[in-house]
Design a protein around this motif. Structure first.
Motif, mmCIF file in Angstrom:
data_model
loop_
_atom_site.group_PDB
_atom_site.id
_atom_site.type_symbol
_atom_site.label_atom_id
_atom_site.label_comp_id
_atom_site.label_asym_id
_atom_site.label_seq_id
_atom_site.Cartn_x
_atom_site.Cartn_y
_atom_site.Cartn_z
ATOM 1 N N SER A 236 0.837 -1.199 0.000
ATOM 2 C CA SER A 236 0.000 0.000 0.000
ATOM 3 C C SER A 236 0.867 1.242 0.000
ATOM 4 O O SER A 236 2.077 1.188 0.272
ATOM 5 N N ALA A 237 0.236 2.379 -0.279
ATOM 6 C CA ALA A 237 0.966 3.655 -0.293
ATOM 7 C C ALA A 237 1.458 4.008 1.103
ATOM 8 O O ALA A 237 2.585 4.493 1.274
ATOM 9 N N SER A 238 0.645 3.756 2.115
ATOM 10 C CA SER A 238 1.061 4.074 3.490
ATOM 11 C C SER A 238 2.224 3.189 3.930
ATOM 12 O O SER A 238 3.151 3.647 4.607
ATOM 13 N N GLU A 239 2.185 1.921 3.525
ATOM 14 C CA GLU A 239 3.280 1.011 3.848
ATOM 15 C C GLU A 239 4.571 1.471 3.161
ATOM 16 O O GLU A 239 5.654 1.416 3.758
ATOM 17 N N SER A 240 4.445 1.935 1.932
ATOM 18 C CA SER A 240 5.616 2.443 1.205
ATOM 19 C C SER A 240 6.179 3.678 1.896
ATOM 20 O O SER A 240 7.397 3.824 2.041
ATOM 21 N N ALA A 241 5.282 4.591 2.304
ATOM 22 C CA ALA A 241 5.725 5.818 2.975
ATOM 23 C C ALA A 241 6.439 5.494 4.288
ATOM 24 O O ALA A 241 7.480 6.087 4.613
ATOM 25 N N ASN A 242 5.900 4.547 5.052
ATOM 26 C CA ASN A 242 6.536 4.157 6.312
ATOM 27 C C ASN A 242 7.900 3.524 6.073
ATOM 28 O O ASN A 242 8.850 3.759 6.826
ATOM 29 N N PHE A 243 8.000 2.726 5.009
ATOM 30 C CA PHE A 243 9.273 2.073 4.696
ATOM 31 C C PHE A 243 10.327 3.110 4.322
ATOM 32 O O PHE A 243 11.477 3.048 4.779
ATOM 33 N N ILE A 244 9.945 4.082 3.496
ATOM 34 C CA ILE A 244 10.881 5.137 3.099
ATOM 35 C C ILE A 244 11.321 5.953 4.313
ATOM 36 O O ILE A 244 12.512 6.268 4.473
ATOM 37 N N ALA A 245 10.355 6.305 5.183
ATOM 38 C CA ALA A 245 10.685 7.071 6.387
ATOM 39 C C ALA A 245 11.655 6.293 7.277
ATOM 40 O O ALA A 245 12.610 6.863 7.837
ATOM 41 N N HIS A 246 11.420 4.983 7.402
ATOM 42 C CA HIS A 246 12.322 4.145 8.203
ATOM 43 C C HIS A 246 13.739 4.144 7.629
ATOM 44 O O HIS A 246 14.724 4.269 8.363
ATOM 45 N N LYS A 247 13.854 4.016 6.305
ATOM 46 C CA LYS A 247 15.167 4.005 5.660
ATOM 47 C C LYS A 247 15.884 5.342 5.864
ATOM 48 O O LYS A 247 17.095 5.381 6.111
ATOM 49 N N LEU A 248 15.148 6.443 5.753
ATOM 50 C CA LEU A 248 15.751 7.761 5.942
ATOM 51 C C LEU A 248 16.203 7.960 7.384
ATOM 52 O O LEU A 248 17.300 8.491 7.640
ATOM 53 N N ARG A 249 15.373 7.523 8.339
ATOM 54 C CA ARG A 249 15.769 7.635 9.745
ATOM 55 C C ARG A 249 16.994 6.777 10.039
ATOM 56 O O ARG A 249 17.903 7.202 10.765
ATOM 57 N N SER A 250 17.022 5.574 9.481
ATOM 58 C CA SER A 250 18.163 4.685 9.705
ATOM 59 C C SER A 250 19.443 5.292 9.137
ATOM 60 O O SER A 250 20.503 5.241 9.759
ATOM 61 N N ALA A 251 19.328 5.875 7.931
ATOM 62 C CA ALA A 251 20.504 6.503 7.318
ATOM 63 C C ALA A 251 20.969 7.683 8.146
ATOM 64 O O ALA A 251 22.178 7.893 8.340
ATOM 65 N N GLN A 252 20.017 8.466 8.675
ATOM 66 C CA GLN A 252 20.366 9.609 9.503
ATOM 67 C C GLN A 252 21.015 9.158 10.797
ATOM 68 O O GLN A 252 21.993 9.768 11.275
ATOM 69 N N ASP A 253 20.505 8.068 11.397
ATOM 70 C CA ASP A 253 21.093 7.537 12.635
ATOM 71 C C ASP A 253 22.521 7.070 12.399
ATOM 72 O O ASP A 253 23.419 7.315 13.223
ATOM 73 N N ARG A 254 22.755 6.389 11.273
ATOM 74 C CA ARG A 254 24.103 5.921 10.974
ATOM 75 C C ARG A 254 25.052 7.096 10.760
ATOM 76 O O ARG A 254 26.195 7.088 11.192
ATOM 77 N N LYS A 255 24.562 8.132 10.072
ATOM 78 C CA LYS A 255 25.380 9.318 9.837
ATOM 79 C C LYS A 255 25.732 10.005 11.152
ATOM 80 O O LYS A 255 26.874 10.397 11.387
ATOM 81 N N SER A 256 24.737 10.137 12.052
ATOM 82 C CA SER A 256 24.973 10.762 13.351
ATOM 83 C C SER A 256 25.965 9.966 14.167
ATOM 84 O O SER A 256 26.840 10.521 14.844
ATOM 85 N N THR A 257 25.856 8.634 14.112
ATOM 86 C CA THR A 257 26.789 7.773 14.851
ATOM 87 C C THR A 257 28.213 7.965 14.356
ATOM 88 O O THR A 257 29.160 8.081 15.141
ATOM 89 N N ARG A 258 28.397 8.031 13.040
ATOM 90 C CA ARG A 258 29.732 8.235 12.480
ATOM 91 C C ARG A 258 30.297 9.595 12.877
ATOM 92 O O ARG A 258 31.451 9.724 13.229
ATOM 93 N N LEU A 259 29.444 10.619 12.853
ATOM 94 C CA LEU A 259 29.891 11.969 13.221
ATOM 95 C C LEU A 259 30.286 12.025 14.687
ATOM 96 O O LEU A 259 31.296 12.621 15.075
ATOM 97 N N ASN A 260 29.471 11.389 15.546
ATOM 98 C CA ASN A 260 29.764 11.400 16.980
ATOM 99 C C ASN A 260 31.052 10.634 17.284
ATOM 100 O O ASN A 260 31.853 11.056 18.114
ATOM 101 N N SER A 261 31.251 9.515 16.566
ATOM 102 C CA SER A 261 32.481 8.729 16.787
ATOM 103 C C SER A 261 33.691 9.540 16.368
ATOM 104 O O SER A 261 34.723 9.564 17.036
ATOM 105 N N SER A 262 33.600 10.264 15.267
ATOM 106 C CA SER A 262 34.715 11.075 14.789
ATOM 107 C C SER A 262 35.027 12.186 15.773
ATOM 108 O O SER A 262 36.178 12.510 16.018
ATOM 109 N N HIS A 263 33.954 12.781 16.324
ATOM 110 C CA HIS A 263 34.140 13.905 17.244
ATOM 111 C C HIS A 263 34.850 13.427 18.521
ATOM 112 O O HIS A 263 35.752 14.089 19.025
ATOM 113 N N ARG A 264 34.463 12.246 19.033
ATOM 114 C CA ARG A 264 35.089 11.717 20.240
ATOM 115 C C ARG A 264 36.546 11.393 19.981
ATOM 116 O O ARG A 264 37.418 11.584 20.819
ATOM 117 N N THR A 265 36.847 10.892 18.762
ATOM 118 C CA THR A 265 38.217 10.550 18.438
ATOM 119 C C THR A 265 39.074 11.822 18.397
ATOM 120 O O THR A 265 40.177 11.838 18.895
#
Length: 265
Positions: A236-265
């Motif tokens: 469904s369209a709503s299922e697609s929208a939720n899947f895309i939102a999940h992928k974007l949040r996951s990508a943002q979380d991974r990016k934030s984790t990498r940035l935070n790790s670099s900053h601590r280093t």
């Protein structure tokens, strides 16, 4: 003025509710006549018929030839619809004539066939015509192009990438159309902007198409880095929208984790 889709839907629903319109349709469809879904289906049938260059009488003939009795009722309704649309907008003072989106091309063809001066003026103004994604065109658009183009016409085509069949695109008749003209063919056989993995996936999917394409097999020449490909089937369209939102949040979380790790280093 172009009749907006919402206006067209409302007008069709209003017409379907009249006694005269009800008499056109078979008994098994009577309960559906007042629903929004039925009005949309009737509208889409009229649009697709017009885009394919069918007249009301030709739709009636198709109804008999293909044993589609509801098409005959739809053709009768289409006739009433055109007449009612004309009566509403063409005979009232200070009201511009309105046409639906599918009529724009047919009205243009009708006008140009009657007005040679206008046709010659347009041909003079548009001496060079380039059409991208020509596989998305329908019969009426090709008929209009036949009127307008001169010697300098360039078409860009990839039948495998057609996505607009549901709204009238007619890729099956494309090579017949091209064969009726003296075109010089330039075939592009190399890919420069996709990875090898994407090219293989596209080739595997298009291999199952019922139609053939002379440009389906292509060489890959690219520096795009290889990446894994995953496919997800959503219902469904709503299922697609939720899947895309999940992928974007996951990508943002991974990016934030990498940035935070670099900053601590």
């Amino acid at each position: 003025r172009v009749l907006f889709r919402s206006e067209q839907d409302a007008f069709i629903r209003e017409l379907l509710e009249t006694d005269a319109s009800r008499a056109l349709w078979p008994k098994e469809l009577q309960s559906a006549l007042t629903t929004k879904g039925f009005a949309r289906e009737v509208r889409d049938l009229i649009l697709r018929a017009q885009e394919r260059g069918l007249t009301i009488e030709e739709l009636r003939k198709k109804s008999l030839e293909l044993n589609e009795p509801w098409w005959g009722a739809a053709a009768d309704f289409w006739s009433d619809y055109d007449e009612a649309l004309f009566m509403r907008y063409a005979t009232l003072p200070d009201t511009s004539l309105r046409v639906d989106t599918s009529q724009i091309i047919s009205k243009a063809i009708e006008r140009l066939n009657k007005d040679g001066v206008l046709l010659n003026k347009l041909r003079e103004n548009f001496k060079y015509i380039l059409v991208d994604e020509f596989q998305e065109s329908d019969k009426s658009q090709r008929a209009l192009l036949n009127l307008l183009h001169g010697e300098n016409l360039t078409l860009f085509i990839d039948t495998d990438s057609t996505v607009g069949v549901f709204r009238g695109a007619y890729p099956d008749g494309l090579y017949k159309y091209l064969g009726s003209k003296d075109f010089k063919e330039l075939r592009l056989t190399k890919i420069f902007r996709s990875s090898t993995e994407i090219n293989k996936l596209v080739a595997a999917v298009s291999a199952n198409f019922r139609s053939t394409s002379p440009s389906r097999v292509r060489e890959i020449e690219t520096t795009v880095p290889a990446r894994a490909i995953s496919a997800t089937k959503l219902t469904s369209a709503s299922e697609s929208a939720n899947f895309i939102a999940h992928k974007l949040r996951s990508a943002q979380d991974r990016k934030s984790t990498r940035l935070n790790s670099s900053h601590r280093t």
